[in-house]
Design an enzyme around this catalytic site. Structure first.
Site, PDB file in Angstrom:
ATOM      1  N   GLU A   9       0.803  -1.219   0.000  1.00  0.00           N
ATOM      2  CA  GLU A   9       0.000   0.000   0.000  1.00  0.00           C
ATOM      3  C   GLU A   9       0.839   1.274   0.000  1.00  0.00           C
ATOM      4  O   GLU A   9       0.328   2.344   0.303  1.00  0.00           O
ATOM      5  CB  GLU A   9      -0.954  -0.006   1.201  1.00  0.00           C
ATOM      6  CG  GLU A   9      -1.925  -1.175   1.199  1.00  0.00           C
ATOM      7  CD  GLU A   9      -2.959  -1.112   2.307  1.00  0.00           C
ATOM      8  OE1 GLU A   9      -3.282   0.019   2.746  1.00  0.00           O
ATOM      9  OE2 GLU A   9      -3.449  -2.169   2.742  1.00  0.00           O
ATOM     10  N   ASP A  10       2.108   1.175  -0.357  1.00  0.00           N
ATOM     11  CA  ASP A  10       2.938   2.383  -0.412  1.00  0.00           C
ATOM     12  C   ASP A  10       2.490   3.293  -1.561  1.00  0.00           C
ATOM     13  O   ASP A  10       2.028   2.808  -2.606  1.00  0.00           O
ATOM     14  CB  ASP A  10       4.406   2.009  -0.634  1.00  0.00           C
ATOM     15  CG  ASP A  10       5.043   1.386   0.594  1.00  0.00           C
ATOM     16  OD1 ASP A  10       4.339   1.240   1.609  1.00  0.00           O
ATOM     17  OD2 ASP A  10       6.233   1.029   0.535  1.00  0.00           O
TER      18      ASP A  10
END
Length: 317
Positions: free
Chosen positions: A61-62
């Site tokens: 989820e970066d």
């Protein structure tokens, strides 16, 4: 709970399947090296086989800019993982978690079409939708009904078939401290501006609350629960001691939660659209011992989806 062989065997005897989360990827660019990708995939496959799991779930989820190298490496990693896993056992499932909408949520401009093609299924995390608040900085619903429909429709518009999408819903809500001066029975709860990824206001001003804990607070305080007509979510206010240094020692807090009524609406919509499945984040946020009635009502909400020909209930990450 599924780290014991006998439990996994019992689950399989009853037709249940369980997947495991993929290891955290600390540095995506390192996996540009085909040899390192191959080693990573083999390690994960060994883990799956050793623990008798039925596949893995990717949940990276970066923030990434559009057309990034890291985004393409991620898609390649998922694709190659699926190829290797299916060569060993075709029934192993490769699932990838994605935001509630494909439109650069929280700066995640991933190559979503490639992710969908590389995966057996996409788990759409329709929660934390107020991670970036672009309008009034006030408390609000975790996952509004209209927002869910809008977000899922955008996935359809991207060309991803409903049969490849799993709707993720929250079995948790949010607790927000309202700014001083908010009345105990107020509908609107102004909150502190806490930035997240370039946006001045976010749900980081609040804290996540398990559904079971929110129900305990309602019972213990006798709080008046209201349904917001715009989002169909429930909310209620309490007055509690506050030691956060923001102002008064006693403050108004506003809670937002989902309930079986709203979940049934979402699951019925998912069934009618032909989604692959539905599933909560997370299963242990209910209390079957001390609140059996609410627990049964939350689980029974799945009935709105159960009579579909295909059911996949997946716990989110």
């Amino acid at each position: 709970w599924a780290d014991r062989d006998e439990i996994m065997c019992l689950a399989h005897q009853h037709g249940a399947r369980a997947v495991i989360g993929a290891p955290t990827i600390e540095n995506m660019t390192v996996l540009a090296d085909p040899l390192l990708r191959r080693s990573w995939i083999q390690d994960v496959l060994d883990l799956v086989m050793r623990t008798h799991r039925d596949g893995i779930v990717f949940d990276f989820e970066d923030p990434l800019p559009i057309h990034s190298l890291e985004g393409n490496i991620y898609a390649t990693l998922i694709s190659e993982t699926r190829i290797v896993f299916h060569q060993v056992e075709p029934s192993l499932q490769i699932t990838t978690c994605v935001p509630w909408s494909p439109h650069n949520i929280d700066g995640r401009a991933y190559p979503f079409r490639k992710l969908a093609k590389a995966s057996d299924a996409l788990y759409v995390m329709d929660y934390d939708t107020r991670s970036q608040i672009f309008d009034a900085c006030i408390a609000g619903a975790n996952a509004p009904l209209a927002g869910m429909i809008s977000g899922m429709t955008e996935w359809f518009n991207l060309g991803i078939p409903p049969s490849k999408l799993i709707l993720g819903v929250p079995w948790y809500g949010y607790k927000y401290r309202c700014l001083d001066g908010t009345l105990p029975d107020a509908t609107y709860c102004p909150i502190e501006s806490v930035p997240f990824r370039g946006v001045n206001c976010s749900d980081a001003a609040g804290e996540q609350v398990a559904h079971a804990d929110a129900m305990k607070i309602i019972r213990s305080t006798g709080a008046s629960v209201r349904r917001d007509e715009n989002t169909q979510s429930l909310f209620f206010n309490t007055v509690e001691e506050s030691n956060d240094g923001m102002g008064d020692s006693a403050a108004v807090f506003q809670y937002w939660i989902e309930d079986p009524v709203l979940l049934r609406e979402k699951f019925a919509w998912a069934r009618n659209q032909g989604l692959a499945g539905v599933g909560p984040f997370v299963f242990h946020n209910l209390d079957p011992v001390h609140d059996a009635h609410e627990t049964q009502a939350m689980w029974s909400a799945f009935d709105e989806f159960l009579f579909s020909d295909l059911l996949i209930v997946v716990e989110g990450r």
